[in-house]
Design a protein around this motif. Structure first.
Motif, PDB file in Angstrom:
ATOM      1  N   THR A 199       0.830  -1.207   0.000  1.00 42.21           N
ATOM      2  CA  THR A 199       0.000   0.000   0.000  1.00 42.21           C
ATOM      3  C   THR A 199       0.865   1.258   0.000  1.00 42.21           C
ATOM      4  OG1 THR A 199      -1.749  -1.141   1.196  1.00 42.21           O
ATOM      5  CG2 THR A 199      -1.781   1.256   1.243  1.00 42.21           C
ATOM      6  N   GLN A 264      -3.665  -2.504  -7.342  1.00 41.93           N
ATOM      7  CA  GLN A 264      -4.647  -1.760  -6.559  1.00 41.93           C
ATOM      8  C   GLN A 264      -5.389  -2.617  -5.539  1.00 41.93           C
ATOM      9  OE1 GLN A 264      -8.024  -0.322  -8.733  1.00 41.93           O
ATOM     10  NE2 GLN A 264      -8.021  -2.019 -10.168  1.00 41.93           N
ATOM     11  N   HIS A 266      -4.327  -4.451  -3.361  1.00 48.54           N
ATOM     12  CA  HIS A 266      -3.657  -4.491  -2.064  1.00 48.54           C
ATOM     13  C   HIS A 266      -3.904  -3.236  -1.230  1.00 48.54           C
ATOM     14  CE1 HIS A 266      -1.345  -8.073  -3.166  1.00 48.54           C
ATOM     15  NE2 HIS A 266      -1.165  -7.508  -4.333  1.00 48.54           N
ATOM     16  N   ILE A 267      -4.430  -2.171  -1.852  1.00 43.14           N
ATOM     17  CA  ILE A 267      -4.549  -0.898  -1.138  1.00 43.14           C
ATOM     18  C   ILE A 267      -5.542  -1.002   0.021  1.00 43.14           C
ATOM     19  CG2 ILE A 267      -5.324   1.489  -1.320  1.00 43.14           C
ATOM     20  CD1 ILE A 267      -4.138   1.651  -4.021  1.00 43.14           C
ATOM     21  N   GLY A 270      -4.364  -3.320   2.807  1.00 34.40           N
ATOM     22  CA  GLY A 270      -3.306  -2.782   3.650  1.00 34.40           C
ATOM     23  C   GLY A 270      -3.807  -1.705   4.594  1.00 34.40           C
ATOM     24  N   ILE A 271      -4.604  -0.769   4.084  1.00 37.91           N
ATOM     25  CA  ILE A 271      -5.097   0.324   4.920  1.00 37.91           C
ATOM     26  C   ILE A 271      -6.056  -0.199   5.995  1.00 37.91           C
ATOM     27  CG2 ILE A 271      -6.517   2.407   4.917  1.00 37.91           C
ATOM     28  CD1 ILE A 271      -5.324   3.156   2.275  1.00 37.91           C
TER      29      ILE A 271
END
Length: 278
Positions: A199, A264, A266-267, A270-271
């Motif tokens: 991320t 994208q 994984h964004i 992760g957040i």
């Protein structure tokens, strides 16, 4: 079996709204892409129409004028080097602050987070003076070090939240097995940070690759300029070469769009994981 929910008018309205918002955000990409294939005269006549023929003349000229392989390499080096440094510095600092949660580390973390609210424009002049004094100007490594300073606050904040979700039992088991502190972090902890690391790399890449202002202040020479700086050369005081500029913009954003679309997923993972409080 549970009764299947009906397709409600509210859901239909939300989908229509989402489609309309997507169209609004995609319209600028349409203008950039379609007009990049047109000669300058056709752009002035009608910017909304499709190109009469698929000509790559603009791209051929931009490739030569910008020296695209050189500026692409400069942007790539800056982006990769900045990401590596930011990930290493932020991950190690966040781990240390979480696992040694004393008063000093709490104050340091607060200072790092507070730095995120400082506007970049307020420190531009002092930054240029400092960079000139210590020899950072017109050096690729100089702008990379500047990105370390500006990016570490957000990266540290994200890593800090993620490290809290890692159970202490994993570290205790590694220590019992004879793992050194250095090996504990790089062989046990850092692999567990993969979701937030991906991320952070994505967010940093989008920012650094497309950044214009900081490279303009630090590296303005023809041999060290990045893609945004090279694209800006098509906009003069009295003339604007829109045909060349739009082709340059397309070449510049294409690599980062491909990278973003491929990573994208994984964004959100992760957040979301980084928001868990341990």
């Amino acid at each position: 079996m549970e009764e299947t929910k009906r397709y409600s008018p509210r859901m239909f309205s939300l989908e229509v709204l989402g489609i309309l918002l997507a169209i609004v955000f995609l319209v600028p990409f349409y203008f950039v892409l379609t007009n990049s294939f047109k000669p300058f005269s056709d752009i002035l006549v009608n910017t909304t129409s499709l190109p009469k023929s698929l000509s790559f003349h603009n791209y051929e000229q931009v490739w030569k004028i910008m020296n695209f392989p050189k500026v692409f390499l400069n942007s790539l080096i800056i982006t990769v080097a900045s990401n590596v440094g930011l990930v290493v510095i932020s991950a190690m600092a966040a781990y240390r602050m979480v696992r040694n949660n004393n008063r000093v580390n709490q104050i340091l973390f607060l200072l790092f987070v507070s730095a995120m609210i400082i506007p970049f424009e307020s420190i531009m002049i002092p930054l240029v003076k400092l960079a000139g004094t210590i020899g950072f100007l017109n050096e690729i490594w100089g702008v990379v070090i500047c990105y370390f300073g500006f990016g570490v606050s957000l990266n540290l904040f994200l890593y800090h939240g993620f490290v809290k979700s890692i159970p202490l039992e994993i570290e205790e088991a590694a220590i019992v097995d004879g793992c050194s502190p250095f090996g504990l972090f790089w062989r046990i902890i850092f692999p567990l940070l993969k979701p937030i690391t991906v991320t952070i790399v994505l967010l940093n890449s989008l920012w650094i690759w497309n950044d214009f202002l900081l490279p303009l202040l630090i590296i303005s020479g023809p041999e060290t300029r990045t893609i945004p700086l090279a694209t800006y050369s098509f906009f003069g005081q009295y003339t604007k070469q829109w045909d060349m500029a739009l082709a340059a913009l397309t070449l510049g954003v294409l690599p980062i769009i491909v990278f973003f679309l491929g990573m994208q997923k994984h964004i959100i993972e992760g957040i979301t994981a980084g928001s868990v409080k341990g």
